[in-house]
Design an enzyme around this catalytic site. Structure first.
Site, PDB file in Angstrom:
ATOM      1  N   ARG A   1       0.858  -1.175   0.000  1.00  0.00           N
ATOM      2  CA  ARG A   1       0.000   0.000   0.000  1.00  0.00           C
ATOM      3  C   ARG A   1       0.894   1.224   0.000  1.00  0.00           C
ATOM      4  O   ARG A   1       1.711   1.393   0.909  1.00  0.00           O
ATOM      5  CB  ARG A   1      -0.843  -0.067   1.276  1.00  0.00           C
ATOM      6  CG  ARG A   1      -2.127   0.626   1.194  1.00  0.00           C
ATOM      7  CD  ARG A   1      -2.969   0.322   2.394  1.00  0.00           C
ATOM      8  NE  ARG A   1      -2.387   0.775   3.651  1.00  0.00           N
ATOM      9  CZ  ARG A   1      -3.085   1.095   4.706  1.00  0.00           C
ATOM     10  NH1 ARG A   1      -4.398   1.004   4.682  1.00  0.00           N
ATOM     11  NH2 ARG A   1      -2.507   1.487   5.804  1.00  0.00           N
TER      12      ARG A   1
ATOM     13  N   THR B   1      -0.716   7.581  -0.838  1.00  0.00           N
ATOM     14  CA  THR B   1      -2.045   7.525  -1.473  1.00  0.00           C
ATOM     15  C   THR B   1      -2.922   6.422  -0.877  1.00  0.00           C
ATOM     16  O   THR B   1      -4.135   6.418  -1.101  1.00  0.00           O
ATOM     17  CB  THR B   1      -1.907   7.221  -2.971  1.00  0.00           C
ATOM     18  OG1 THR B   1      -1.327   5.908  -3.107  1.00  0.00           O
ATOM     19  CG2 THR B   1      -1.005   8.235  -3.666  1.00  0.00           C
TER      20      THR B   1
ATOM     21  N   ASP C   1       0.699  -2.873  12.454  1.00  0.00           N
ATOM     22  CA  ASP C   1       1.102  -3.263  11.099  1.00  0.00           C
ATOM     23  C   ASP C   1       1.377  -4.767  11.090  1.00  0.00           C
ATOM     24  O   ASP C   1       2.366  -5.237  11.661  1.00  0.00           O
ATOM     25  CB  ASP C   1       2.357  -2.480  10.673  1.00  0.00           C
ATOM     26  CG  ASP C   1       2.641  -2.685   9.191  1.00  0.00           C
ATOM     27  OD1 ASP C   1       2.669  -1.691   8.461  1.00  0.00           O
ATOM     28  OD2 ASP C   1       2.824  -3.859   8.781  1.00  0.00           O
TER      29      ASP C   1
ATOM     30  N   ASP D   1       4.797  -5.959   9.582  1.00  0.00           N
ATOM     31  CA  ASP D   1       5.939  -5.635  10.447  1.00  0.00           C
ATOM     32  C   ASP D   1       5.951  -6.510  11.693  1.00  0.00           C
ATOM     33  O   ASP D   1       7.017  -6.969  12.131  1.00  0.00           O
ATOM     34  CB  ASP D   1       5.881  -4.155  10.854  1.00  0.00           C
ATOM     35  CG  ASP D   1       6.281  -3.236   9.710  1.00  0.00           C
ATOM     36  OD1 ASP D   1       6.851  -3.733   8.716  1.00  0.00           O
ATOM     37  OD2 ASP D   1       6.017  -2.024   9.812  1.00  0.00           O
TER      38      ASP D   1
HETATM   39  O1  LIG Z   1      -7.114  -2.505   2.889  1.00  0.00           O
HETATM   40  P1  LIG Z   1      -5.867  -1.754   2.564  1.00  0.00           P
HETATM   41  O2  LIG Z   1      -6.001  -0.282   2.876  1.00  0.00           O
HETATM   42  O3  LIG Z   1      -5.386  -1.994   1.177  1.00  0.00           O
HETATM   43  O4  LIG Z   1      -4.747  -2.235   3.591  1.00  0.00           O
HETATM   44  C1  LIG Z   1      -4.527  -3.563   3.878  1.00  0.00           C
HETATM   45  C2  LIG Z   1      -3.186  -3.986   3.367  1.00  0.00           C
HETATM   46  O5  LIG Z   1      -2.154  -3.344   4.109  1.00  0.00           O
HETATM   47  C3  LIG Z   1      -1.252  -4.326   4.602  1.00  0.00           C
HETATM   48  O6  LIG Z   1      -0.232  -4.586   3.694  1.00  0.00           O
HETATM   49  P2  LIG Z   1       1.035  -3.614   3.533  1.00  0.00           P
HETATM   50  O7  LIG Z   1       0.797  -2.601   2.469  1.00  0.00           O
HETATM   51  O8  LIG Z   1       1.423  -3.077   4.870  1.00  0.00           O
HETATM   52  O9  LIG Z   1       2.135  -4.577   2.971  1.00  0.00           O
HETATM   53  P3  LIG Z   1       2.946  -5.706   3.767  1.00  0.00           P
HETATM   54  O10 LIG Z   1       1.988  -6.821   4.039  1.00  0.00           O
HETATM   55  O11 LIG Z   1       4.035  -6.053   2.816  1.00  0.00           O
HETATM   56  O12 LIG Z   1       3.462  -5.079   5.030  1.00  0.00           O
HETATM   57  C4  LIG Z   1      -2.143  -5.518   4.801  1.00  0.00           C
HETATM   58  O13 LIG Z   1      -1.446  -6.712   4.924  1.00  0.00           O
HETATM   59  C5  LIG Z   1      -3.033  -5.469   3.596  1.00  0.00           C
HETATM   60  O14 LIG Z   1      -2.495  -6.113   2.458  1.00  0.00           O
HETATM   61  O1  LIG Z   2      -4.094  -1.493  10.509  1.00  0.00           O
HETATM   62  C1  LIG Z   2      -3.539  -1.864   9.455  1.00  0.00           C
HETATM   63  C2  LIG Z   2      -3.944  -1.401   8.194  1.00  0.00           C
HETATM   64  C3  LIG Z   2      -3.299  -1.859   7.087  1.00  0.00           C
HETATM   65  N1  LIG Z   2      -2.274  -2.720   7.233  1.00  0.00           N
HETATM   66  C4  LIG Z   2      -1.874  -3.159   8.444  1.00  0.00           C
HETATM   67  O2  LIG Z   2      -0.928  -3.955   8.548  1.00  0.00           O
HETATM   68  N2  LIG Z   2      -2.507  -2.724   9.530  1.00  0.00           N
HETATM   69 MG   LIG Z   3       2.635  -3.747   6.205  1.00  0.00          MG
END
Ligand SMILES: O=P(O)(O)OC[C@H]1O[C@H](OP(=O)(O)OP(=O)(O)O)[C@H](O)[C@@H]1O
Ligand SMILES: O=c1cc[nH]c(=O)[nH]1
Ligand SMILES: [Mg+2]
Length: 209
Positions: free
Chosen positions: A104, A108, A200, A203
């Site tokens: 994400r 944005t 997160d 993370d």
């Molecule tokens: O509903 P949304 O607003 O799209 O957010 C949710 C997304 O955000 C997080 O991923 P992230 O972008 O943090 O990537 P990661 O899993 O690599 O940390 C999570 O695991 C989802 O995929």
């Molecule tokens: O709360 C949140 C939202 C998006 N992605 C995450 O990992 N946590």
């Molecule tokens: Mg993430």
């Protein structure tokens, strides 16, 4: 219209509370996410079709049942969805696993796809897109679009925690999709994080930040 199911099994709810706790460290967090994913899949798959077979036991021949049709496909959204895969495979070792890489954009909040590798014959499989978090819904909407473009019929979405915004986004863009969650939380903060959520997920699973 697809349905929204909140899985309220006590074991799922108990373990989700431990996952939310900011004092839960990486090792325990990872184990708990796998366990909850396994319990959720156990609940979700209770209506899988069965077919009759016979099996030879040490004592005789039994009329018995096995799951009918092609094996399931699990499609984790990288990275955080990876944290749910082993738990599901513990229950369904024959499941095929696809991967969709999305992150994400922090400014944005729009999803950016960087990888996609999916099993063949998705049209013949039950497809489960898995990701711990359903926040704005952008990532889930994009992942569901990708599996549908590769043939998935009525894929399902399984997340640990969602918010009404994300659920609405999926329902608007993919009205055929059933959504399975362990909890529906209150709202998103200004950075698109679920409140109270669990932080997160990627993370916390992988010890990054
Ligand atoms: O509903 P949304 O607003 O799209 O957010 C949710 C997304 O955000 C997080 O991923 P992230 O972008 O943090 O990537 P990661 O899993 O690599 O940390 C999570 O695991 C989802 O995929
Ligand atoms: O709360 C949140 C939202 C998006 N992605 C995450 O990992 N946590
Ligand atoms: Mg993430």
């Amino acid at each position: 219209m697809g349905q929204v199911h909140v899985l309220d099994h006590p074991l799922i709810q108990h373990k989700l509370t431990l996952i939310r706790d900011k004092n839960t460290g990486t090792k325990e967090f990872r184990a708990l996410v796998q366990e909850v994913a396994m319990l959720m899949v156990y609940e979700i798959t209770r209506d899988l079709p069965l077919q009759e077979v016979t099996v030879e036991t040490p004592v005789g021949v039994a009329s018995a049942k096995v799951i009918a049709g092609k094996t399931l496909a699990i499609v984790p959204v990288l990275r955080a969805g990876l944290g749910m895969v082993e738990g599901i495979l513990n229950l369904i070792p024959g499941a095929k696993v696809g991967h969709i890489g999305l992150y994400r954009d922090p400014e944005t909040l729009m999803p950016v796809e960087y990888y996609c590798k999916l099993p063949a014959h998705l049209e013949e499989r039950d497809v489960y897109v898995v990701d711990p978090m359903l926040a704005t819904g952008g990532s889930a909407v994009a992942a569901l679009r990708s599996v549908k473009e590769r043939g998935a019929q009525r894929p399902k979405l399984m997340c640990l925690v969602g918010v009404p915004e994300g659920i609405r986004a999926v329902q608007e863009q993919h009205p055929d999709v059933d959504i399975y969650l362990a909890a529906v939380d209150d709202h998103l903060n200004d950075h698109g994080y679920i409140v109270p959520g669990l932080g997160d997920a990627g993370d916390r699973l992988f010890g990054t930040k």
